[in-house]
Write an enzyme that holds these catalytic residues in place. Structure first.
Site, PDB file in Angstrom:
ATOM      1  N   GLY A 151      19.919   2.761  22.884  1.00  0.00           N
ATOM      2  CA  GLY A 151      19.766   1.321  22.743  1.00  0.00           C
ATOM      3  C   GLY A 151      19.556   0.593  24.056  1.00  0.00           C
ATOM      4  O   GLY A 151      19.202  -0.581  24.056  1.00  0.00           O
ATOM      5  N   CYS A 187       5.467  -0.662  -7.504  1.00  0.00           N
ATOM      6  CA  CYS A 187       4.139  -0.533  -6.909  1.00  0.00           C
ATOM      7  C   CYS A 187       3.075  -0.529  -8.011  1.00  0.00           C
ATOM      8  O   CYS A 187       3.222   0.153  -9.025  1.00  0.00           O
ATOM      9  CB  CYS A 187       4.052   0.749  -6.090  1.00  0.00           C
ATOM     10  N   CYS A 201       1.322   3.316  -7.849  1.00  0.00           N
ATOM     11  CA  CYS A 201       2.054   4.537  -8.157  1.00  0.00           C
ATOM     12  C   CYS A 201       3.347   4.262  -8.923  1.00  0.00           C
ATOM     13  O   CYS A 201       4.055   5.190  -9.307  1.00  0.00           O
ATOM     14  CB  CYS A 201       2.362   5.325  -6.881  1.00  0.00           C
ATOM     15  N   CYS A 250       2.510  -0.054  -2.407  1.00  0.00           N
ATOM     16  CA  CYS A 250       3.295   0.537  -1.335  1.00  0.00           C
ATOM     17  C   CYS A 250       2.594   0.281  -0.001  1.00  0.00           C
ATOM     18  O   CYS A 250       1.385   0.445   0.106  1.00  0.00           O
ATOM     19  CB  CYS A 250       3.383   2.055  -1.502  1.00  0.00           C
ATOM     20  N   CYS A 253       2.312   6.626  -1.270  1.00  0.00           N
ATOM     21  CA  CYS A 253       1.685   6.161  -2.501  1.00  0.00           C
ATOM     22  C   CYS A 253       0.694   7.200  -3.029  1.00  0.00           C
ATOM     23  O   CYS A 253       0.702   7.539  -4.217  1.00  0.00           O
ATOM     24  CB  CYS A 253       0.992   4.833  -2.241  1.00  0.00           C
TER      25      CYS A 253
END
Lengths: 256, 285
Positions: free
Chosen positions: B31, B240, B243, B265, B271
């Protein structure tokens, strides 16, 4: 009683110029100390040295911390000093813009110190912020407004609320009423006097306005060219000034 | 000039060494933003110069490389960076999340879980999470080193006071291993939980800002929030259209000028893999 703050021989030079020289005093809990003098007399330099904004060339500033007792704040590590300056200390700037975040709402400004010390409950932060806005006579409906929409007097009151929300024990004020018109000044002084008395705050107030110290300060120091020329009880110094410069200062006040 | 005139993966070996050092330091201090001497790249700032330099430094000839831009393998940014490394490094490229060993991404984490041995490289526009609250770099560095992160919550406070909920929906600040507050690059906050305890190495490169930071595998990453306004990953509340997936992050696509829209997606590989496995959404042809 141990003094809350003891200042020993603080000196600050800017090259060959003297900012302030060998200033010592003690401040006891609940006491308000006024520092007066003309422009350039070293009042603000002294205040900034004590508050840790400027490193002094010489001297010690011993603060009676809650946990460890008296401690030299100048020799302290930076994290410790920064922690102190957002818990037990508060600094009210002359210009509210220097002490506020202008892009953040009034509530966020007041809440910042709470969040900085670990407060993580939105509802609590907000109710404390609203409570404090009320105490400095800002309407609670303004809590989500930005300080840019506030008048000068309101900004100054907001700055005071933001500083006092964590319940500090020592407040530094640099010309808190400077730049405000007289009626707003009077209200602000009234408010400050009430807060200082209610919370039992100790304060150091730097000003060139003798009326401000007459109202707020228990004790007074008169500075000239970086040195303290006279110190004593406020009424004593103002009613019976001993040093020639103090006499000049007192006699220069306009009588209406 | 021919492509062979370039060193492997465009950058010279000294530069790659310098970047690898920054990456190792970043991995050692999760970080923490490590400064590095970012090079001029043959693409404009904002197009992923940081990510490209990090990818160039970690790529080996045996790697398989995948680039996604907002989840998609076939948008301009993804196509041009993929071609860039095909030409200068000659590495295998793929659109498959499982087959790739190095994935460079802009603003998304793939839906398929990543595994040990994979590296995810993020393109970062502004690495400093405190930037818009505190413009001074000297001050933000001090705030990081002293762990003064109260200001980050002021931003979230402002969100709630203005919108009634935490309206930050991307670049949502996180705290890494209880120490550094980090900007996860502009990924949607839907992806934030995937940052935590991920098996793959995550590297973040900001070219213009000259910073690299990193998350080693299995790192604790916590999204900041308030006790009474907890963090919630959010997505459009639809399946979606192609899909039928209900668990993936969706893009809203306007399909005509009469207000018709569909949700698909954003991860195109996810997808397509679902469609070829026989899943069908309501808008599929």
């Amino acid at each position: 009683m141990t003094p809350l703050l003891s200042v020993y021989g603080i000196s600050k030079r800017y090259g060959p110029h003297i900012g302030c020289a060998y200033v010592s005093f003690e401040l006891y809990p609940g006491e308000v100390m006024g520092i007066v003098g003309e422009s350039g007399s070293g009042k603000s330099t002294l205040l900034n040295c004590i508050a840790g904004h400027l490193p002094p060339d010489e001297g010690k500033v011993v603060f009676d911390t809650r946990i460890e007792g008296p401690k030299d704040t100048i020799a302290m590590s930076e994290p410790e000093r920064r922690m102190l300056s957002r818990t037990d200390w508060a600094f009210v700037h002359q210009h509210a813009r220097d002490g506020l975040r202008m892009g953040v709402s009034a509530g966020g400004n007041v809440g910042e110190r709470l969040m900085a010390v670990g407060e993580r409950h939105y509802g609590d932060i907000r109710s404390k912020a609203t409570d404090w806005l009320g105490r400095v006579e800002i309407d609670a409906s303004r809590v989500d407004d930005r300080p840019t929409t506030f008048s000068g007097g309101m900004q100054q009151r907001l700055q005071i609320a933001r500083n006092l929300v964590t319940g500090p024990r020592l407040v530094f004020m640099d010309e808190p009423t400077g730049g405000l018109d007289v009626s707003v000044q009077a209200r602000l002084l009234d408010l400050l006097r009430g807060l200082v008395r209610d919370m039992g705050l100790s304060a150091i107030i730097v000003t060139h306005d003798l009326a401000v110290v007459r109202l707020l300060a228990d004790r007074l120091m008169v500075m000239k060219s970086g040195r303290v020329v006279e110190a004593g009880l406020t009424d004593q110094v103002l009613d019976d000034p001993q040093h020639a410069y103090s006499q000049l200062l007192v006699s220069s006040v306009l009588q209406v | 000039m021919t492509d062979q005139a370039y060193n492997f993966a465009y950058l010279d070996e000294q530069t790659k060494r310098m970047i690898r050092r920054a990456i190792l330091k970043g991995l050692a201090i999760p970080g923490y933003q490590v400064p590095f001497a970012s090079r001029e790249m043959p693409m404009p700032y904002g197009w992923g110069t940081g990510g490209v330099q990090v990818s160039a430094a970690v790529l080996t000839p045996k790697d398989t490389f995948k680039v996604i831009d907002q989840g998609a393998d076939d948008t301009t940014n993804a196509v041009s960076i993929r071609t860039f490394f095909e030409r200068t490094a000659g590495v295998e490229t793929t659109t498959s999340t499982e087959e790739a060993t190095v994935i460079q991404t802009r603003h998304r984490i793939p839906e398929d879980p990543l595994t040990e041995g994979q590296i995810l490289v993020y393109q970062v526009p502004i690495p400093e999470p405190l930037r818009f609250l505190e413009p001074r770099e000297s001050e933000t560095r001090k705030m990081h080193s002293l762990e003064e992160y109260g200001l980050m919550h002021v931003k979230l406070y402002e969100d709630i006071s203005r919108h009634g909920h935490i309206a930050t929906s991307y670049a949502y600040p996180v705290r890494v291993e209880g120490r550094y507050v980090m900007d996860p690059s502009p990924i949607p906050k839907f992806d934030n939980p995937k940052l935590a305890e991920m098996e793959a190495i995550q590297l973040f490169g900001a070219g213009r800002e000259q910073r690299i930071y990193a998350l080693p595998p299995y790192t604790q990453v916590v999204s900041l929030d308030f006790e009474d306004h907890p963090f919630e990953p959010s997505k459009a509340d639809h399946p979606c259209g192609m899909c039928g997936a209900k668990d993936s992050y969706l893009d809203e696509v306007i399909v005509d000028d009469e207000g018709q829209r569909m949700f698909v997606c954003s991860d195109t590989h996810y997808c397509e893999a679902r469609q070829s496995a026989g899943h069908k959404g309501k808008d599929a042809a």
